[in-house]
Design a protein around this motif. Sequence first.
Motif, PDB file in Angstrom:
ATOM      1  N   MET A  44       0.852  -1.172  -0.454  1.00 53.21           N
ATOM      2  CA  MET A  44      -0.381   0.193  -0.321  1.00 53.21           C
ATOM      3  C   MET A  44       0.682   1.269   0.071  1.00 53.21           C
ATOM      4  O   MET A  44       1.418   1.736   0.978  1.00 53.21           O
ATOM      5  CB  MET A  44      -1.054   0.455   1.097  1.00 53.21           C
ATOM      6  CG  MET A  44      -2.311   0.394   1.163  1.00 53.21           C
ATOM      7  SD  MET A  44      -3.333   0.042   1.974  1.00 53.21           S
ATOM      8  CE  MET A  44      -3.025  -1.835   2.489  1.00 53.21           C
ATOM      9  N   PRO A  45       0.678   2.209  -0.825  1.00 53.62           N
ATOM     10  CA  PRO A  45       0.782   3.578  -0.807  1.00 53.62           C
ATOM     11  C   PRO A  45       1.411   3.941   0.738  1.00 53.62           C
ATOM     12  O   PRO A  45       0.305   4.318   1.236  1.00 53.62           O
ATOM     13  CB  PRO A  45       0.712   3.958  -2.417  1.00 53.62           C
ATOM     14  CG  PRO A  45      -0.689   3.848  -2.240  1.00 53.62           C
ATOM     15  CD  PRO A  45      -0.136   2.370  -1.717  1.00 53.62           C
ATOM     16  N   ASP A 102      -4.883   3.564  -4.545  1.00 51.75           N
ATOM     17  CA  ASP A 102      -5.738   2.255  -4.689  1.00 51.75           C
ATOM     18  C   ASP A 102      -7.037   2.858  -5.321  1.00 51.75           C
ATOM     19  O   ASP A 102      -6.347   4.010  -6.107  1.00 51.75           O
ATOM     20  CB  ASP A 102      -5.906   2.122  -2.915  1.00 51.75           C
ATOM     21  CG  ASP A 102      -5.440   2.208  -1.876  1.00 51.75           C
ATOM     22  OD1 ASP A 102      -4.723   0.889  -2.660  1.00 51.75           O
ATOM     23  OD2 ASP A 102      -4.309   2.747  -1.183  1.00 51.75           O
ATOM     24  N   VAL A 103      -8.045   1.847  -5.164  1.00 51.86           N
ATOM     25  CA  VAL A 103      -9.093   2.751  -5.846  1.00 51.86           C
ATOM     26  C   VAL A 103     -10.497   2.836  -5.090  1.00 51.86           C
ATOM     27  O   VAL A 103     -10.337   1.696  -4.017  1.00 51.86           O
ATOM     28  CB  VAL A 103      -9.232   1.578  -7.056  1.00 51.86           C
ATOM     29  CG1 VAL A 103     -11.137   2.268  -7.636  1.00 51.86           C
ATOM     30  CG2 VAL A 103      -8.352   1.662  -8.226  1.00 51.86           C
ATOM     31  N   HIS A 156      -0.548  -6.459  -6.457  1.00 52.59           N
ATOM     32  CA  HIS A 156      -0.392  -5.231  -6.832  1.00 52.59           C
ATOM     33  C   HIS A 156      -0.239  -4.196  -5.275  1.00 52.59           C
ATOM     34  O   HIS A 156       0.362  -3.495  -5.401  1.00 52.59           O
ATOM     35  CB  HIS A 156      -0.966  -4.466  -7.474  1.00 52.59           C
ATOM     36  CG  HIS A 156      -0.536  -4.486  -9.019  1.00 52.59           C
ATOM     37  ND1 HIS A 156       0.448  -4.575 -10.598  1.00 52.59           N
ATOM     38  CD2 HIS A 156      -1.344  -5.472 -10.040  1.00 52.59           C
ATOM     39  CE1 HIS A 156       0.669  -4.876 -11.262  1.00 52.59           C
ATOM     40  NE2 HIS A 156      -0.485  -5.177 -11.151  1.00 52.59           N
ATOM     41  N   GLY A 157      -0.831  -4.565  -4.003  1.00 49.93           N
ATOM     42  CA  GLY A 157      -0.364  -4.282  -2.433  1.00 49.93           C
ATOM     43  C   GLY A 157      -1.441  -3.034  -2.698  1.00 49.93           C
ATOM     44  O   GLY A 157      -1.146  -2.120  -1.558  1.00 49.93           O
ATOM     45  N   PRO A 198      -5.517  -5.137   1.451  1.00 50.74           N
ATOM     46  CA  PRO A 198      -4.837  -4.965  -0.619  1.00 50.74           C
ATOM     47  C   PRO A 198      -6.345  -6.007  -0.311  1.00 50.74           C
ATOM     48  O   PRO A 198      -6.490  -6.914  -0.363  1.00 50.74           O
ATOM     49  CB  PRO A 198      -3.376  -5.670  -0.354  1.00 50.74           C
ATOM     50  CG  PRO A 198      -2.263  -5.432   0.258  1.00 50.74           C
ATOM     51  CD  PRO A 198      -3.402  -5.758   2.174  1.00 50.74           C
ATOM     52  N   GLY A 199      -6.600  -5.801  -1.810  1.00 49.00           N
ATOM     53  CA  GLY A 199      -7.754  -6.386  -2.614  1.00 49.00           C
ATOM     54  C   GLY A 199      -9.128  -6.053  -2.520  1.00 49.00           C
ATOM     55  O   GLY A 199      -9.213  -4.505  -1.972  1.00 49.00           O
ATOM     56  N   ILE A 200      -9.675  -6.512  -2.654  1.00 50.00           N
ATOM     57  CA  ILE A 200     -10.865  -5.593  -2.797  1.00 50.00           C
ATOM     58  C   ILE A 200     -11.801  -5.655  -1.123  1.00 50.00           C
ATOM     59  O   ILE A 200     -11.794  -6.887  -0.425  1.00 50.00           O
ATOM     60  CB  ILE A 200     -12.346  -6.762  -4.256  1.00 50.00           C
ATOM     61  CG1 ILE A 200     -12.335  -6.338  -4.640  1.00 50.00           C
ATOM     62  CG2 ILE A 200     -13.566  -5.947  -3.370  1.00 50.00           C
ATOM     63  CD1 ILE A 200     -13.432  -6.722  -5.632  1.00 50.00           C
ATOM     64  N   VAL A 201     -11.836  -4.575  -0.912  1.00 57.08           N
ATOM     65  CA  VAL A 201     -12.626  -4.757   0.903  1.00 57.08           C
ATOM     66  C   VAL A 201     -13.871  -3.627   0.812  1.00 57.08           C
ATOM     67  O   VAL A 201     -14.063  -2.903   0.631  1.00 57.08           O
ATOM     68  CB  VAL A 201     -11.297  -3.569   1.399  1.00 57.08           C
ATOM     69  CG1 VAL A 201     -12.053  -3.474   3.041  1.00 57.08           C
ATOM     70  CG2 VAL A 201     -10.063  -4.233   1.538  1.00 57.08           C
TER      71      VAL A 201
END
Length: 347
Positions: free
Chosen positions: A1-2, A103-104, A132-133, A327-330
């Motif tokens: 994660m950034p 992130d999105v 991609h973390g 990371p992932g869909i949360v």
Amino acid sequence: MPETGENPRIAVYGLGAMGLDIVRILHGRGADIVAGIVRPGSDKDGRLLGELAGLPGLAFPARGDAEEALRESAPDIVVVTVSTYLDAAQYEIFATAVRAGADVITLAEEMLYPFATDNPLARKLDALAKHHGVTVTGTGHQDAYWVNLVSVLAGSTHDLGRVTGELSWNVDDFGRAVAEHQRVNATAEEFAQWQAHTQRPPTFTHYSLYALAAAVGLTPRGTPRTTTEPVIAERDVPSKALGTTVRRGRLLGYTDTDTLDTEEGVTLSVSSRGSVYEEHERDFNEWNLADSSGRPTLHLRDSDLDTAHTTCATLVNRIPDVIAARPGIVTVDELPQLRFRPVRRTP
């Protein structure tokens, strides 16, 4: 994660009514907006973001080449306000941001709980985001008013048998595409034909019921049952979104009602009316809880809402939660309690 510190770099993908409202909220909070992105071929491609949003200080152009814009701007998170469903086109928008290491956070209704329909694109996107973390999350008005508030209300009772929601939102606040989706200005006969012959995707509230079930700790049994009823104009009503007047007897929109049973014996039901409003009408959300015998126990009504604006403000307030998430869909039931984010202003 950034690693983003207190002021992450933010790109906004989708510069329609909702995207531009988010730009204005972010700008008003001193956020670091680094890019505005539109679909290739859009008439907004090349126009200054400040001109589009009415904010002269944003003197850089909207870009139609997402990969290039993301590579050059290197955002920590990308806000996506393009469409409702996780189809192939939407997947590629999300994937482009994920591959750029961002992130999105999105207003796409399906992304509130994309695993509800076992969409293979959700599994693919989840794996890509983990690789991609980065994190991908759907949020919006339903996060606050259909999940968070209702789960807190349910937490104040010891015997829960049924949760029933009724809500209304003004189609004119969301633009032409949504008005067309809600069949505004169709005749009753055209609507009946559409119902009879159209294979509809799940409704907006379909995904919200699964998110609510998760937040309350319930296990869905089967899939939601859906009924749909037209909202017919009783007099001529102007529609801002379509730029025309809906004549008496034509559709102002329609109401979807979704009902989900659970293994615990609790039934969840939501009726969502999306229609062009007459002058006196206002948005609202109303929730009623009953115990296992059917006796009403708790009631909550949020009146005179601005659904479009609360949708955008909820997204902005969720940005730090998404950046901090795994990371992932949360989904929103995994995030902390939604809260206000005060602006830290220097003296």
